[in-house]
Design an enzyme around this catalytic site. Structure first.
Site, mmCIF file in Angstrom:
data_model
loop_
_atom_site.group_PDB
_atom_site.id
_atom_site.type_symbol
_atom_site.label_atom_id
_atom_site.label_comp_id
_atom_site.label_asym_id
_atom_site.label_seq_id
_atom_site.Cartn_x
_atom_site.Cartn_y
_atom_site.Cartn_z
ATOM 1 N N ASP A 99 -14.975 -15.761 -35.109
ATOM 2 C CA ASP A 99 -16.028 -15.033 -35.808
ATOM 3 C C ASP A 99 -17.151 -14.799 -34.797
ATOM 4 O O ASP A 99 -17.481 -15.688 -34.011
ATOM 5 C CB ASP A 99 -16.551 -15.899 -36.967
ATOM 6 C CG ASP A 99 -16.780 -15.089 -38.230
ATOM 7 O OD1 ASP A 99 -17.603 -14.158 -38.166
ATOM 8 O OD2 ASP A 99 -16.141 -15.378 -39.250
ATOM 9 N N ASP A 195 -19.285 -10.226 -37.698
ATOM 10 C CA ASP A 195 -20.093 -10.380 -38.914
ATOM 11 C C ASP A 195 -21.111 -9.246 -39.037
ATOM 12 O O ASP A 195 -21.830 -8.954 -38.071
ATOM 13 C CB ASP A 195 -20.815 -11.727 -38.785
ATOM 14 C CG ASP A 195 -21.442 -12.194 -40.066
ATOM 15 O OD1 ASP A 195 -20.706 -12.583 -40.981
ATOM 16 O OD2 ASP A 195 -22.688 -12.183 -40.152
ATOM 17 N N GLU A 254 -17.003 -6.426 -39.866
ATOM 18 C CA GLU A 254 -17.379 -6.528 -41.282
ATOM 19 C C GLU A 254 -18.515 -5.536 -41.537
ATOM 20 O O GLU A 254 -19.539 -5.574 -40.858
ATOM 21 C CB GLU A 254 -17.842 -7.946 -41.599
ATOM 22 C CG GLU A 254 -18.057 -8.137 -43.096
ATOM 23 C CD GLU A 254 -19.105 -9.182 -43.444
ATOM 24 O OE1 GLU A 254 -19.055 -9.690 -44.561
ATOM 25 O OE2 GLU A 254 -19.973 -9.471 -42.593
ATOM 26 N N HIS A 326 -14.053 -15.741 -47.741
ATOM 27 C CA HIS A 326 -14.998 -16.830 -48.046
ATOM 28 C C HIS A 326 -16.261 -16.353 -48.754
ATOM 29 O O HIS A 326 -17.107 -17.170 -49.097
ATOM 30 C CB HIS A 326 -15.357 -17.539 -46.743
ATOM 31 C CG HIS A 326 -16.124 -16.645 -45.820
ATOM 32 N ND1 HIS A 326 -15.556 -15.525 -45.224
ATOM 33 C CD2 HIS A 326 -17.414 -16.648 -45.427
ATOM 34 C CE1 HIS A 326 -16.472 -14.917 -44.502
ATOM 35 N NE2 HIS A 326 -17.596 -15.562 -44.607
ATOM 36 N N ASP A 327 -16.421 -15.047 -48.913
ATOM 37 C CA ASP A 327 -17.588 -14.513 -49.629
ATOM 38 C C ASP A 327 -17.221 -14.013 -51.022
ATOM 39 O O ASP A 327 -18.068 -13.461 -51.725
ATOM 40 C CB ASP A 327 -18.199 -13.333 -48.850
ATOM 41 C CG ASP A 327 -18.801 -13.766 -47.534
ATOM 42 O OD1 ASP A 327 -19.272 -14.919 -47.441
ATOM 43 O OD2 ASP A 327 -18.804 -12.950 -46.591
#
Ligand code: NOJ
Length: 560
Positions: A99, A195, A254, A326-327
């Site tokens: 990430d 991210d 993302e 995970h969100d």
């Protein structure tokens, strides 16, 4: 030697390290825990592991607030552990994608502590400092600008006050980030999941936005989503970091709020920006003003959202495919049926997702049909977004807190973060200690030990889908055509190359459903490749289908 386009056949598995496997009994997952499960990932057949952040961090946002980009947080282990994980994955032909969180740092990152130390510090301009704040709302509730008492100026943080935004306008910031990325690639990592990478270029005039009714602050997406220099920065990153490397480096950005036309530009290989983006259109269905303001989710809207991206990126760009991460809450609870049809609906969701065109992402536990946990109280949660949203509601006169808690049980990010269920033991095989977030009580029946190697299990169904992608070029390359777009319960589509076609038909309901597909009668003779009901033939063959609750079937035929 792999062909340049081979990466398009890969399947990615996301590990959220905090919740994956705890090797030392402190209740938090760690790198040695992951190393111990590499064999499991290999057995599943995935090609790439995307590891959510393990860098040094004060953990305000579970590691998405980084204080040292070039070290591992002691909670997760050491750099040597990470090297070992990379070696273990590489030894089995798998890859590791890290990430990359570079829209912001932690407020404990030395860059920020220097920056905030005085107005004339050389790093002052590495972040956004202003005498007067704009009225932007933070994505974690409250204002996005906070006063720093010591120097009397405000700094920008699109997320928590402890996640100050880096100023990408400053070339020194960009060069420092690129150097860090090269360091990781030289160490052996195979790519980055970036991210909120469409927030790095802001409207530098930082104008005020329209406030929400009854508030001084409001959403300001138009001033920081896909900003004026976003493409330029990503191209510069490509030429500074990725160009000239021997092996393909996988990059996925993302991008909340990205549109199809923007995504075509981001993912067009000729432009050298990114391999693919995570778009949000389909996961923003089913709610209103915010994710806890729930509305009914209509299947035709979900199908259309996915199909728009299939058509929009066909031929030039490339899609990423996901229902959970995970969100997000657990996909089987959100889009499937986590009651009586949990197993069939989990398989059906996977079938539909994996057989779209693009790169599928398996979120840890989805391959076991893990579902939302029965959380009822605010004390069940650990997630900063959930806790801050709740705290704001508590302050609001007349807020319906019971309704909010019910919505949180369906939508909170913590629903995707409960520990992975390895077996039926008290800590679910995740930990011998007290887990940082409660284990779902259903782990006594929903767990890996009960599924790996067991015919008909959800895990084995995922294995089948991943193997199919590896073996059959129509899955990677075929065109996409949505059938029956308005049908309220059937999700059906065709994938087609010059040599073969796949027909996917799925019943997204708990009732028997009829559907007349607009196809020729020869489909009745096509071979069945995969079903969600363990090989049972459907009640009626295509083109006039009759499907049982949550039944999905995949047919294949050669094209003459
Ligand atoms: C997106 C990440 O996926 C999320 O978990 C995080 O809270 C925000 N970006 C801020 O880094």
């Amino acid at each position: 030697m792999s062909a340049p386009e081979d990466w398009r056949r890969w399947v990615v598995y996301q590990v959220y390290p905090r919740s994956f496997a705890d090797s030392d009994g402190d209740g938090v997952g760690d790198l040695r825990g992951i190393i111990g499960r590499v064999g499991y990932l290999h057995r599943l057949g995935v090609d790439v592991v995307w590891l959510s952040p393990v860098y040094r961090s004060p953990m305000d946002d579970n590691g998405y607030d980084i204080s040292d980009y070039q070290d591992v947080d002691p909670l997760f282990g050491t750099l040597a552990d990470l090297d070992e994980l990379i070696a273990e994955l590489h030894a089995r032909g798998m890859k590791l994608v890290m990430d990359l969180v570079v829209n912001h740092t932690s407020d404990e990152h030395p860059w920020f502590t220097e920056s905030r130390s005085s107005r004339d510090n050389p790093k002052r301009d590495w972040y956004w400092w202003r005498d007067r704040p704009a009225n932007w709302e933070s994505l974690f509730s409250g204002p996005a600008w906070t006063l720093d008492e010591q120097t009397g100026q405000y700094y920008l943080h699109l997320f928590s006050t402890r996640q100050p935004d880096l100023n990408w306008e400053n070339p020194e910031v960009r060069q420092a980030i690129y150097a860090m990325m090269r360091w990781w690639l030289d160490r052996g990592v195979d790519g980055f999941r970036m991210d909120v990478i469409n927030m790095i270029s802001k409207d530098t005039s930082l104008p005020d936005t329209t406030p929400r009714p009854g508030s001084r602050h409001g959403p300001a997406f138009q001033y920081f989503i896909c900003g004026p220099r976003n493409h330029e920065f990503l191209q510069e990153m490509y030429w500074s970091v990725f160009a000239g490397r021997d092996a393909h480096v996988l990059t996925v950005g993302e991008m909340p709020g990205v549109t199809v036309p923007e995504a075509v530009l981001f993912t067009d290989p000729a432009r050298h920006e990114l391999d693919m983006v995570f778009q949000f259109q389909h996961v923003q269905l089913g709610f209103g003003a915010n994710k806890f303001d729930l509305r009914p989710l209509h299947l035709p809207d979900l199908k259309a959202a996915m199909a728009d991206w299939q058509q929009g990126l066909a031929g030039r760009g490339w899609n990423s495919l996901y229902f959970g991460n995970h969100d997000q809450p657990r996909s089987v609870s959100r889009f499937g049926d986590d009651g009586p049809h949990r197993i069939a609906s989990a398989k059906t969701l996977a079938t539909v997702l994996h057989l779209h065109r693009g790169t599928p992402y398996v979120y840890e536990g989805d391959e076991l049909a893990m579902a939302n946990a029965p959380f009822t109280a605010i004390t069940d949660y650990r997630d900063i977004e959930t806790l801050r949203f709740y705290a704001e509601a508590v302050e609001r006169p007349g807020a319906d807190l019971a309704a909010l808690l019910a919505a949180m049980a369906r939508m909170s990010r913590d629903q995707g973060r409960t520990p992975v269920q390895w077996d039926a033991s008290p800590g679910a095989g995740f930990t011998t200690g007290t887990p940082w977030l409660a284990v779902n009580p259903d782990h006594t029946t929903v767990n890996a030990a009960a599924q790996v190697g067991v015919p008909g299990s959800v895990f084995e169904h995922y294995r089948g889908l991943i193997a199919l992608r590896h073996e059959d070029p129509v899955v990677t390359d075929g065109d996409f055509e949505l059938l029956l777009p308005d049908h309220p319960a059937i999700w059906a589509f065709l994938r087609r190359t010059a040599r073969a076609e796949l027909l996917v038909a799925a019943n997204f309901s708990a009732d028997v459903m009829d559907a007349a597909l607009p196809l020729d009668a020869d489909w009745a003779a096509a071979s069945v490749v995969l079903t969600s009901l363990n090989g049972d033939s459907p009640l009626q063959l295509p083109p006039d289908l009759k499907l049982r609750p949550w039944e999905s079937v995949v047919w294949r035929r050669a094209r003459s």
